[in-house]
Design an enzyme around this catalytic site. Structure first.
Site, PDB file in Angstrom:
ATOM      1  N   TYR A   4      37.107  35.575  32.653  1.00 11.06           N
ATOM      2  CA  TYR A   4      37.376  37.006  32.580  1.00 11.06           C
ATOM      3  C   TYR A   4      36.311  37.703  31.729  1.00 11.06           C
ATOM      4  O   TYR A   4      35.606  37.073  30.932  1.00 11.06           O
ATOM      5  CB  TYR A   4      38.771  37.259  32.006  1.00 11.06           C
ATOM      6  CG  TYR A   4      39.280  38.664  32.246  1.00 11.06           C
ATOM      7  CD1 TYR A   4      39.323  39.186  33.538  1.00 11.06           C
ATOM      8  CD2 TYR A   4      39.687  39.471  31.185  1.00 11.06           C
ATOM      9  CE1 TYR A   4      39.775  40.470  33.763  1.00 11.06           C
ATOM     10  CE2 TYR A   4      40.149  40.761  31.406  1.00 11.06           C
ATOM     11  CZ  TYR A   4      40.185  41.255  32.695  1.00 11.06           C
ATOM     12  OH  TYR A   4      40.624  42.529  32.924  1.00 11.06           O
TER      13      TYR A   4
ATOM     14  N   SER B 127      49.062  41.430  47.215  1.00  8.64           N
ATOM     15  CA  SER B 127      49.013  41.234  45.767  1.00  8.64           C
ATOM     16  C   SER B 127      49.833  42.310  45.062  1.00  8.64           C
ATOM     17  O   SER B 127      50.328  43.258  45.691  1.00  8.64           O
ATOM     18  CB  SER B 127      47.564  41.300  45.279  1.00  8.64           C
ATOM     19  OG  SER B 127      47.054  42.622  45.441  1.00  8.64           O
TER      20      SER B 127
ATOM     21  N   VAL C  52      48.709  44.638  42.868  1.00  4.61           N
ATOM     22  CA  VAL C  52      48.010  45.919  43.016  1.00  4.61           C
ATOM     23  C   VAL C  52      48.146  46.433  44.440  1.00  4.61           C
ATOM     24  O   VAL C  52      48.373  47.623  44.669  1.00  4.61           O
ATOM     25  CB  VAL C  52      46.523  45.775  42.626  1.00  4.61           C
ATOM     26  CG1 VAL C  52      45.752  47.044  42.981  1.00  4.61           C
ATOM     27  CG2 VAL C  52      46.382  45.505  41.135  1.00  4.61           C
TER      28      VAL C  52
ATOM     29  N   GLY D 274      38.156  42.758  41.723  1.00  7.32           N
ATOM     30  CA  GLY D 274      38.597  41.380  41.522  1.00  7.32           C
ATOM     31  C   GLY D 274      37.737  40.395  42.293  1.00  7.32           C
ATOM     32  O   GLY D 274      36.899  40.777  43.120  1.00  7.32           O
TER      33      GLY D 274
ATOM     34  N   MET E 170      39.135  37.149  43.833  1.00 11.29           N
ATOM     35  CA  MET E 170      40.084  36.103  44.185  1.00 11.29           C
ATOM     36  C   MET E 170      39.421  34.927  44.875  1.00 11.29           C
ATOM     37  O   MET E 170      39.892  33.796  44.784  1.00 11.29           O
ATOM     38  CB  MET E 170      41.194  36.684  45.055  1.00 11.29           C
ATOM     39  CG  MET E 170      42.146  37.600  44.309  1.00 11.29           C
ATOM     40  SD  MET E 170      43.482  38.193  45.380  1.00 11.29           S
ATOM     41  CE  MET E 170      44.456  39.126  44.182  1.00 11.29           C
TER      42      MET E 170
ATOM     43  N   TRP F 144      37.216  48.434  36.334  1.00 11.08           N
ATOM     44  CA  TRP F 144      37.853  47.552  35.354  1.00 11.08           C
ATOM     45  C   TRP F 144      38.765  48.413  34.503  1.00 11.08           C
ATOM     46  O   TRP F 144      38.316  49.335  33.818  1.00 11.08           O
ATOM     47  CB  TRP F 144      36.788  46.862  34.505  1.00 11.08           C
ATOM     48  CG  TRP F 144      37.309  45.796  33.596  1.00 11.08           C
ATOM     49  CD1 TRP F 144      38.452  45.073  33.734  1.00 11.08           C
ATOM     50  CD2 TRP F 144      36.668  45.310  32.401  1.00 11.08           C
ATOM     51  NE1 TRP F 144      38.582  44.164  32.709  1.00 11.08           N
ATOM     52  CE2 TRP F 144      37.500  44.290  31.888  1.00 11.08           C
ATOM     53  CE3 TRP F 144      35.492  45.634  31.739  1.00 11.08           C
ATOM     54  CZ2 TRP F 144      37.182  43.601  30.719  1.00 11.08           C
ATOM     55  CZ3 TRP F 144      35.179  44.939  30.583  1.00 11.08           C
ATOM     56  CH2 TRP F 144      36.018  43.926  30.082  1.00 11.08           C
TER      57      TRP F 144
END
Length: 326
Positions: A53, A151, A153, A238, A240, A263
């Site tokens: 991250y 997801s 979001v 993101g 994934m 972000w």
């Protein structure tokens, strides 16, 4: 009392974290003791455990960035909160615990509502809301395309788009996810693939798609870029797929598509208090009234943190994983 602690980071996230005994000191002036009611495991939490991250806390650390709790005890000089009150925990305070001591001034009182839904308010809902508002001036009737539509979001984005009058094209990676996304109110659900741009044009009748939302990276980014109309904006938030975003030069050169990044942590740093209050006031009202919610796949006690993190790290699940202390 328990806490989910990690003293190292590694490629298998559930191997680095464990439940250990928690001992809290007596409350200092201005503090309250909170019993945690629910705290989600987000993709960013998993990436924090693996070390991938963008912002990593010093070790050792306690997992969890958001959640809600109930005030159990008031320390000296606390008058603005009451015992039994539901509160939103400060972001990044280490919420995978049974209890914690918190400065009262950092807590936000919440209405009485489903604590599991309220627990997910700090990260995914504002991300979805801001993705819809910060990059393209959308008007009612406009189309938006997103991947990872199943997801957290993705679920919030579908619901917020419908409330604002936008139409959504929702891309998933497997056929088994289609039904659940349709049940969220999605206008169109498509399984990702190289021919996605063609199927998008068929689904919209050739209408303009000016905003794309990418949480996956890799070739999935290129599929979304090819689905946008001329001058469209593609926003990545993101990875994934754990692969870099790939976009054909044809999208950039011939159709003037642009690729941006988002972000939430940066937005918190640069936005004004008034902007934050505006976003969270709307989201609190929608969640408390039941107009905005997301699916919960499973709940785990703090003592089951390894199983919970493993479940959250798996791609194929229907809904969020929550820590719900017994």
């Amino acid at each position: 009392m328990l806490k989910a602690e990690y003293q190292r980071r590694g490629p298998v996230p559930q191997e680095v974290i464990e439940a250990v005994e928690l001992q809290l000191p007596a409350l200092a002036p201005g503090q309250v003791r909170v019993k945690v009611l629910a705290a989600p495991i987000n993709p960013s939490d998993v990436l924090t455990l693996t070390g991938e991250y963008g912002m990593l806390p010093p070790l050792p650390a306690i997992g969890g960035n958001e959640g809600v709790g109930r005030v159990e005890e008031l320390g000296p000089e606390v008058s603005q909160l009451k015992i039994g009150q539901t509160v939103l925990l400060p972001i990044g305070c280490g919420t995978w615990v049974t209890h914690l001591n918190v400065e009262a001034k950092k807590l936000i009182a919440l209405p009485d509502a489903d604590p599991q839904q309220l627990a997910m308010m700090t990260v995914n809902p504002p991300t979805a809301s801001l993705l819809l508002s910060e990059f393209v001036d959308l008007q009612p009737g406009d189309w938006v395309i997103q991947n990872a539509a199943n997801s957290g979001v993705g679920s919030y984005l579908i619901q917020l788009a419908k409330l604002r009058g936008f139409k959504t094209l929702n891309v998933v990676r497997r056929e088994s996810a289609v039904a659940a996304v349709k049940a969220e109110g999605a206008d169109v659900v498509l399984v990702d693939g190289p021919d996605l741009p063609k199927r998008v044009r068929e689904a919209t009748g050739g209408a303009a798609v000016r905003l794309g939302i990418d949480a996956v990276g890799g070739v999935a980014t290129d599929h979304l870029a090819g689905s946008l109309s001329e001058g469209g904006v593609l926003v990545n938030y993101g990875m994934m797929s754990r692969e870099p975003c790939q976009v054909s030069p044809a999208s950039f050169v011939f159709r003037d598509v642009s690729l941006r990044g988002f972000w939430l942590a940066k937005w918190f740093r640069v936005s004004t208090p008034a902007q934050q209050v505006k976003v969270f006031a709307e989201l609190t009202q929608l969640i408390a009234s039941g107009k905005l919610k997301t699916r919960v796949a499973a709940t785990y006690d703090v003592s089951q943190i390894k199983e919970a993190v493993a479940a959250a790290a798996r791609g194929e699940r229907d809904g969020k994983i929550l820590i719900v202390p017994k």
